[in-house]
Enzyme design. Sequence first.
Site, PDB file in Angstrom:
ATOM      1  N   GLY A  70       4.883   4.641   4.105  1.00  0.00           N
ATOM      2  CA  GLY A  70       3.920   4.239   3.084  1.00  0.00           C
ATOM      3  C   GLY A  70       2.942   5.352   2.741  1.00  0.00           C
ATOM      4  O   GLY A  70       2.601   5.561   1.574  1.00  0.00           O
ATOM      5  N   SER A 199       6.746   0.317   2.849  1.00  0.00           N
ATOM      6  CA  SER A 199       7.035   0.914   4.152  1.00  0.00           C
ATOM      7  C   SER A 199       7.837  -0.061   5.003  1.00  0.00           C
ATOM      8  O   SER A 199       7.454  -1.222   5.159  1.00  0.00           O
ATOM      9  CB  SER A 199       5.717   1.262   4.847  1.00  0.00           C
ATOM     10  N   HIS A 201       8.414  -0.470   8.193  1.00  0.00           N
ATOM     11  CA  HIS A 201       7.974  -1.072   9.467  1.00  0.00           C
ATOM     12  C   HIS A 201       6.985  -2.222   9.278  1.00  0.00           C
ATOM     13  O   HIS A 201       6.583  -2.861  10.234  1.00  0.00           O
ATOM     14  CB  HIS A 201       7.418  -0.009  10.428  1.00  0.00           C
ATOM     15  N   CYS A 324      -5.124   2.418  11.824  1.00  0.00           N
ATOM     16  CA  CYS A 324      -5.450   3.830  11.623  1.00  0.00           C
ATOM     17  C   CYS A 324      -6.897   4.104  12.005  1.00  0.00           C
ATOM     18  O   CYS A 324      -7.283   5.216  12.243  1.00  0.00           O
ATOM     19  CB  CYS A 324      -5.249   4.255  10.173  1.00  0.00           C
TER      20      CYS A 324
HETATM   21  C1  LIG Z   1       0.574   0.555   6.817  1.00  0.00           C
HETATM   22  C2  LIG Z   1       0.031   0.844   5.462  1.00  0.00           C
HETATM   23  C3  LIG Z   1       0.216   2.103   4.864  1.00  0.00           C
HETATM   24  C4  LIG Z   1       0.847   3.264   5.583  1.00  0.00           C
HETATM   25  O1  LIG Z   1       2.213   3.095   5.794  1.00  0.00           O
HETATM   26  P1  LIG Z   1       2.957   4.023   6.888  1.00  0.00           P
HETATM   27  O2  LIG Z   1       4.389   3.729   6.697  1.00  0.00           O
HETATM   28  O3  LIG Z   1       2.451   3.583   8.229  1.00  0.00           O
HETATM   29  O4  LIG Z   1       2.607   5.428   6.564  1.00  0.00           O
HETATM   30  C5  LIG Z   1      -0.257   2.286   3.583  1.00  0.00           C
HETATM   31  N1  LIG Z   1      -0.866   1.285   2.911  1.00  0.00           N
HETATM   32  C6  LIG Z   1      -1.053   0.071   3.460  1.00  0.00           C
HETATM   33  C7  LIG Z   1      -1.713  -0.993   2.656  1.00  0.00           C
HETATM   34  C8  LIG Z   1      -0.614  -0.192   4.749  1.00  0.00           C
HETATM   35  O5  LIG Z   1      -0.823  -1.387   5.288  1.00  0.00           O
END
Ligand SMILES: *Cc1c(COP(=O)(O)O)cnc(C)c1O
Length: 386
Positions: A70, A199, A201, A324
């Site tokens: 993401g 994303s 996961h 994060c």
């Molecule tokens: C988890 C998340 C991301 C980041 O995605 P990753 O695959 O972990 O880099 C970005 N935006 C939102 C809203 C998210 O919840």
Amino acid sequence: MFVYADNAATTRMNKAAMEAMGPYLDGFYGNPSSQHAAGRDAAKALAQARAKMAKNLGCEPREILFTSGGSEADNLAVFSAAALGEKSGKKHIVSTAFEHPAILRSLDRLRAKGFSVTLLPVPENGVISGQQVEEAIRPDTCLVSVMYANHEIGTIQPISEIGRICREKGVLFHTDAVQAAGHLPICVKDQQIGMLSLSAHKFHGPKGVGALYVQKGIQLEPMITGGGQERGLRAGTENVPGVVSMAAAFDFACAHREENMKKMTSLRDKTIDGLKNIPYSILNGDPVCRLPGNVNVCFEGVEAEALLFLLDQAGICASSGSACMAGSLEPSHVLLAIGRTPDQARSALRLSFGEENTEEQVDFIIETTAKAVSSLRGVKSSVPRL
Ligand SMILES: *Cc1c(COP(=O)(O)O)cnc(C)c1O
């Protein structure tokens, strides 16, 4: 009892995702760019995965670009829109104060390069209005980026309305749909979305793989240069096992979306009802216009870190907000944006459910949280300020 209630941070891979991945870790290990049988097999798997993603998003396969997740998709979208804008002298971007850091930190970089950024303030219920977006758009606006659903409070934004407004104004519209994908309906054509990030996961696929939908005709600004993969827009040998697995997970999530959403909505509402009975608790975000699995509550006078420690000891995996930001003492920018004080923001508990959670687990969460909150308040003998 072990209870995983942090599905907004990441999810467990499901069987569909795991089974799809298996063969590409072992037998089918070719490089999709190779001009031999093994390479052709890998290339074919990649094409099938792309078609599957496209079908479930309502776009064409060539409008899907695979990324490392993401964050990369968000960065690519924002920096590409900025590069396009710069060419035509448009250096203004509209976004919101409660976006994910993958968007906000990208916008910081653009600000340092002379872009002007309007971050829309977020109403207390956590839902931006189309009117706010419309009023913020200027003749020099090159991008509107508004997330589909918020990662901390789960509130759902009026994406179709924003899409329509951007189309009328001729402004490129990007949405970070990482929390929404697989959980809320998406049809990029109907919703008039120009770019969309997701994303794997976050919908029971593997970590480290994601996608950016890019409407055809929009010129991307590659961030990783090298070989000609992804039509020259994203260099690097493709993550074939990851991509195949993501497509299977997304297909599964979309096929079972409605039944899963019903189940998770009922777990969510049961949890909210239970936690509401704890004195001095505040639900963050609109009670209805929110992700089916999201609960976010402040317990005034309580330090979330201490609460999470007690929940963890009882076997409950939860969070105070975004993964994060975990470990940082800064209060959540999302909760500040909806008007919580820094102290209130530091008292927030986020629970995010998945299909595997049960009613018994919800009972256990409510009971454990109620006990933990009252013992923490007792220990600190702090009187919550109202
Ligand atoms: C988890 C998340 C991301 C980041 O995605 P990753 O695959 O972990 O880099 C970005 N935006 C939102 C809203 C998210 O919840």
